[in-house]
Design an enzyme around this catalytic site. Structure first.
Site, PDB file in Angstrom:
ATOM      1  N   MET A   1     -16.776 -49.565  31.734  1.00  0.00           N
ATOM      2  CA  MET A   1     -17.185 -50.273  31.641  1.00  0.00           C
ATOM      3  C   MET A   1     -17.448 -51.453  29.841  1.00  0.00           C
ATOM      4  O   MET A   1     -18.522 -50.824  29.184  1.00  0.00           O
ATOM      5  CB  MET A   1     -18.847 -49.923  32.021  1.00  0.00           C
ATOM      6  CG  MET A   1     -18.776 -48.993  33.284  1.00  0.00           C
ATOM      7  SD  MET A   1     -20.449 -48.386  33.994  1.00  0.00           S
ATOM      8  CE  MET A   1     -19.357 -46.723  33.250  1.00  0.00           C
TER       9      MET A   1
ATOM     10  N   ASP B   1     -20.088 -45.263  43.595  1.00  0.00           N
ATOM     11  CA  ASP B   1     -20.772 -44.809  42.533  1.00  0.00           C
ATOM     12  C   ASP B   1     -22.041 -45.093  41.973  1.00  0.00           C
ATOM     13  O   ASP B   1     -22.292 -46.320  42.272  1.00  0.00           O
ATOM     14  CB  ASP B   1     -19.177 -45.076  41.618  1.00  0.00           C
ATOM     15  CG  ASP B   1     -19.725 -44.846  39.653  1.00  0.00           C
ATOM     16  OD1 ASP B   1     -20.884 -43.939  39.768  1.00  0.00           O
ATOM     17  OD2 ASP B   1     -19.152 -45.262  38.200  1.00  0.00           O
ATOM     18  N   GLY B   2     -22.791 -43.794  42.384  1.00  0.00           N
ATOM     19  CA  GLY B   2     -23.972 -44.552  41.829  1.00  0.00           C
ATOM     20  C   GLY B   2     -25.068 -43.874  42.777  1.00  0.00           C
ATOM     21  O   GLY B   2     -25.546 -44.398  43.393  1.00  0.00           O
ATOM     22  N   GLY B   3     -26.142 -42.951  42.146  1.00  0.00           N
ATOM     23  CA  GLY B   3     -27.484 -42.621  43.119  1.00  0.00           C
ATOM     24  C   GLY B   3     -26.763 -41.859  44.310  1.00  0.00           C
ATOM     25  O   GLY B   3     -27.377 -42.092  45.369  1.00  0.00           O
TER      26      GLY B   3
ATOM     27  N   ASP C   1     -17.664 -42.067  32.635  1.00  0.00           N
ATOM     28  CA  ASP C   1     -17.853 -43.163  32.329  1.00  0.00           C
ATOM     29  C   ASP C   1     -17.917 -43.619  30.947  1.00  0.00           C
ATOM     30  O   ASP C   1     -19.018 -43.374  29.429  1.00  0.00           O
ATOM     31  CB  ASP C   1     -19.630 -43.130  32.471  1.00  0.00           C
ATOM     32  CG  ASP C   1     -19.203 -43.568  33.972  1.00  0.00           C
ATOM     33  OD1 ASP C   1     -18.881 -43.747  35.259  1.00  0.00           O
ATOM     34  OD2 ASP C   1     -20.024 -42.554  34.873  1.00  0.00           O
TER      35      ASP C   1
ATOM     36  N   GLY D   1     -27.184 -43.323  34.324  1.00  0.00           N
ATOM     37  CA  GLY D   1     -26.815 -42.973  35.564  1.00  0.00           C
ATOM     38  C   GLY D   1     -29.101 -42.609  36.078  1.00  0.00           C
ATOM     39  O   GLY D   1     -29.534 -43.232  35.548  1.00  0.00           O
ATOM     40  N   GLY D   2     -28.847 -41.857  37.406  1.00  0.00           N
ATOM     41  CA  GLY D   2     -30.395 -41.567  37.408  1.00  0.00           C
ATOM     42  C   GLY D   2     -30.912 -42.623  38.374  1.00  0.00           C
ATOM     43  O   GLY D   2     -32.223 -42.620  38.695  1.00  0.00           O
TER      44      GLY D   2
ATOM     45  N   SER E   1     -19.942 -37.120  37.930  1.00  0.00           N
ATOM     46  CA  SER E   1     -19.935 -38.163  36.367  1.00  0.00           C
ATOM     47  C   SER E   1     -20.620 -37.284  35.505  1.00  0.00           C
ATOM     48  O   SER E   1     -21.369 -36.161  35.721  1.00  0.00           O
ATOM     49  CB  SER E   1     -20.795 -38.953  36.676  1.00  0.00           C
ATOM     50  OG  SER E   1     -21.293 -39.803  35.721  1.00  0.00           O
TER      51      SER E   1
ATOM     52  N   MET F   1     -19.544 -50.482  42.931  1.00  0.00           N
ATOM     53  CA  MET F   1     -20.948 -49.881  42.507  1.00  0.00           C
ATOM     54  C   MET F   1     -22.310 -50.204  43.446  1.00  0.00           C
ATOM     55  O   MET F   1     -22.072 -50.384  44.436  1.00  0.00           O
ATOM     56  CB  MET F   1     -21.380 -50.401  41.127  1.00  0.00           C
ATOM     57  CG  MET F   1     -19.728 -50.141  40.223  1.00  0.00           C
ATOM     58  SD  MET F   1     -20.228 -48.947  40.020  1.00  0.00           S
ATOM     59  CE  MET F   1     -21.365 -47.796  39.351  1.00  0.00           C
TER      60      MET F   1
ATOM     61  N   HIS G   1     -14.933 -37.876  37.075  1.00  0.00           N
ATOM     62  CA  HIS G   1     -15.530 -39.381  36.403  1.00  0.00           C
ATOM     63  C   HIS G   1     -15.836 -39.509  34.861  1.00  0.00           C
ATOM     64  O   HIS G   1     -17.064 -38.510  34.659  1.00  0.00           O
ATOM     65  CB  HIS G   1     -16.654 -39.489  37.298  1.00  0.00           C
ATOM     66  CG  HIS G   1     -16.951 -41.130  37.920  1.00  0.00           C
ATOM     67  ND1 HIS G   1     -15.680 -41.812  37.875  1.00  0.00           N
ATOM     68  CD2 HIS G   1     -17.927 -41.543  36.971  1.00  0.00           C
ATOM     69  CE1 HIS G   1     -16.690 -42.962  38.086  1.00  0.00           C
ATOM     70  NE2 HIS G   1     -17.684 -42.703  37.363  1.00  0.00           N
TER      71      HIS G   1
ATOM     72  N   GLY H   1     -23.313 -38.165  39.743  1.00  0.00           N
ATOM     73  CA  GLY H   1     -24.201 -37.451  38.106  1.00  0.00           C
ATOM     74  C   GLY H   1     -24.976 -36.440  38.426  1.00  0.00           C
ATOM     75  O   GLY H   1     -24.640 -35.496  38.354  1.00  0.00           O
TER      76      GLY H   1
ATOM     77  N   MET I   1     -18.866 -46.327  28.189  1.00  0.00           N
ATOM     78  CA  MET I   1     -19.627 -47.594  27.840  1.00  0.00           C
ATOM     79  C   MET I   1     -19.737 -48.173  26.418  1.00  0.00           C
ATOM     80  O   MET I   1     -19.416 -46.961  25.544  1.00  0.00           O
ATOM     81  CB  MET I   1     -20.913 -47.527  28.110  1.00  0.00           C
ATOM     82  CG  MET I   1     -21.274 -47.226  30.152  1.00  0.00           C
ATOM     83  SD  MET I   1     -22.492 -46.766  30.114  1.00  0.00           S
ATOM     84  CE  MET I   1     -23.328 -46.034  31.613  1.00  0.00           C
TER      85      MET I   1
ATOM     86  N   GLY J   1     -24.448 -48.832  33.755  1.00  0.00           N
ATOM     87  CA  GLY J   1     -24.523 -48.620  32.654  1.00  0.00           C
ATOM     88  C   GLY J   1     -25.884 -47.489  32.164  1.00  0.00           C
ATOM     89  O   GLY J   1     -25.455 -46.465  31.405  1.00  0.00           O
TER      90      GLY J   1
ATOM     91  N   HIS K   1     -13.815 -44.251  34.421  1.00  0.00           N
ATOM     92  CA  HIS K   1     -14.509 -45.682  34.692  1.00  0.00           C
ATOM     93  C   HIS K   1     -14.994 -46.222  33.109  1.00  0.00           C
ATOM     94  O   HIS K   1     -16.074 -46.383  32.626  1.00  0.00           O
ATOM     95  CB  HIS K   1     -16.016 -45.357  35.246  1.00  0.00           C
ATOM     96  CG  HIS K   1     -17.047 -46.669  36.107  1.00  0.00           C
ATOM     97  ND1 HIS K   1     -17.877 -46.624  36.566  1.00  0.00           N
ATOM     98  CD2 HIS K   1     -16.618 -47.661  35.909  1.00  0.00           C
ATOM     99  CE1 HIS K   1     -18.421 -47.231  36.547  1.00  0.00           C
ATOM    100  NE2 HIS K   1     -17.879 -48.626  36.486  1.00  0.00           N
TER     101      HIS K   1
HETATM  102  C1  DX5 Z   1     -23.534 -45.523  36.134  1.00  0.00           C
HETATM  103  C2  DX5 Z   1     -22.021 -45.186  36.164  1.00  0.00           C
HETATM  104  C3  DX5 Z   1     -22.057 -43.502  37.573  1.00  0.00           C
HETATM  105  C4  DX5 Z   1     -23.224 -42.902  36.770  1.00  0.00           C
HETATM  106  C5  DX5 Z   1     -23.708 -42.324  38.309  1.00  0.00           C
HETATM  107  O1  DX5 Z   1     -22.629 -46.576  35.217  1.00  0.00           O
HETATM  108  O2  DX5 Z   1     -20.852 -45.831  36.421  1.00  0.00           O
HETATM  109  O3  DX5 Z   1     -21.042 -43.336  37.674  1.00  0.00           O
HETATM  110  O4  DX5 Z   1     -22.787 -41.778  35.775  1.00  0.00           O
HETATM  111  O5  DX5 Z   1     -24.432 -41.594  38.303  1.00  0.00           O
HETATM  112  P1  DX5 Z   1     -25.784 -40.957  38.979  1.00  0.00           P
HETATM  113  O6  DX5 Z   1     -25.034 -40.149  40.020  1.00  0.00           O
HETATM  114  O7  DX5 Z   1     -26.766 -40.251  38.378  1.00  0.00           O
HETATM  115  O8  DX5 Z   1     -26.258 -41.922  39.507  1.00  0.00           O
HETATM  116 ZN    ZN Z   2     -19.285 -44.533  36.882  1.00  0.00          ZN
END
Ligand code: DX5
Ligand code: ZN
Length: 220
Positions: free
Chosen positions: A67, A174-176, A34, A143-144, A8, A136, A32, A196, A36, A141, A65
């Site tokens: 959002m 997607d996420g973490g 994102d 990362g991290g 990401s 998800m 990927h 990400g 927003m 919203g 993606h």
């Molecule tokens: C969150 C995003 C994710 C995010 C993932 O809203 O959709 O794609 O960037 O980042 P990590 O891998 O740091 O959770």
């Molecule tokens: Zn994403």
């Protein structure tokens, strides 16, 4: 099924997108992106002009993606900017038929995303028309954040549905994602891992991708 790694860009150094992308490009499967709007999610990331600017840097499949509150509104502009896959949240468009139609008209692959609190049933009727289903594993919203393991049964439900109906959809998580949980996501039935922080936050993003891929394919 081979695992796809989709870093990401949200976790990349925005002042050096060119080198950030080129250093991982040969080692990853998708990129990927994102997008927003500060409305559907409480954060603003980057949008159409940035995607258009990075498009000439790589041939990678752009997994966008979206959002935003009205994901269908920007389909033509996102297609023009060069994305390949548009994924939209079922929470934003309870009836996704218009967005699906517009994506198809503009030559885009289409996918639906479900938040951690949304059951798989919410998208089940539309999976047939999706090239990708996104589960998800954090609240969208930022990362991290930490992976929410409670979504694993939902990945299994998605896998079961795809198999039962003989569909070809990828299942993206997607996420973490880290080397610790990548194997769990893949064992549950995922085929695409978004990462990400685990990739762009690492000192050596290429080594991080390789570690993730190894963890995804060897873990139980
Ligand atoms: C969150 C995003 C994710 C995010 C993932 O809203 O959709 O794609 O960037 O980042 P990590 O891998 O740091 O959770
Ligand atoms: Zn994403």
């Amino acid at each position: 099924m081979p695992v796809k790694i989709a870093p990401s860009l949200l976790a990349a150094d925005f002042a050096r997108l060119d080198s950030e992308i080129s250093r991982v490009a040969e080692h990853v499967d998708w990129l990927h992106l994102d997008v927003m709007d500060g409305h559907f999610v409480p954060n603003i990331s980057f949008g159409i002009p940035v995607i258009a600017a990075i498009r000439p840097l790589t041939d990678l499949y752009f997994d966008c993606h979206v959002m935003t509150t009205n994901p269908d509104v920007y389909v033509p502009e996102l297609a023009e900017a060069g994305i390949n896959l548009l994924t939209a949240h079922i929470e934003a468009i309870p009836d996704p038929s218009r967005a699906m139609k517009r994506a198809a008209e503009h030559g885009l692959d289409f996918g639906l995303v479900i938040n951690p609190g949304t059951p798989f049933d919410a998208i089940a009727p539309y999976v047939e028309e999706c090239s990708t289903v996104v589960v998800m594993s954090v609240e969208p919203g930022y990362g991290g954040q930490d992976f929410i393991p409670e979504v694993l049964p939902k990945i299994e439900a998605a896998r079961e549905w795809v198999e039962k109906h003989d569909l070809g959809a990828d299942i993206e998580v997607d996420g973490g994602i880290t080397p610790v949980n990548a194997g769990q996501a893949i064992s549950a039935g995922a085929t695409v891992l978004v990462a990400g922080t685990a990739v762009f936050g690492a000192d050596d993003p290429v080594a991080a991708v390789n570690t993730l891929r190894r963890a995804a394919t060897t873990d139980e």
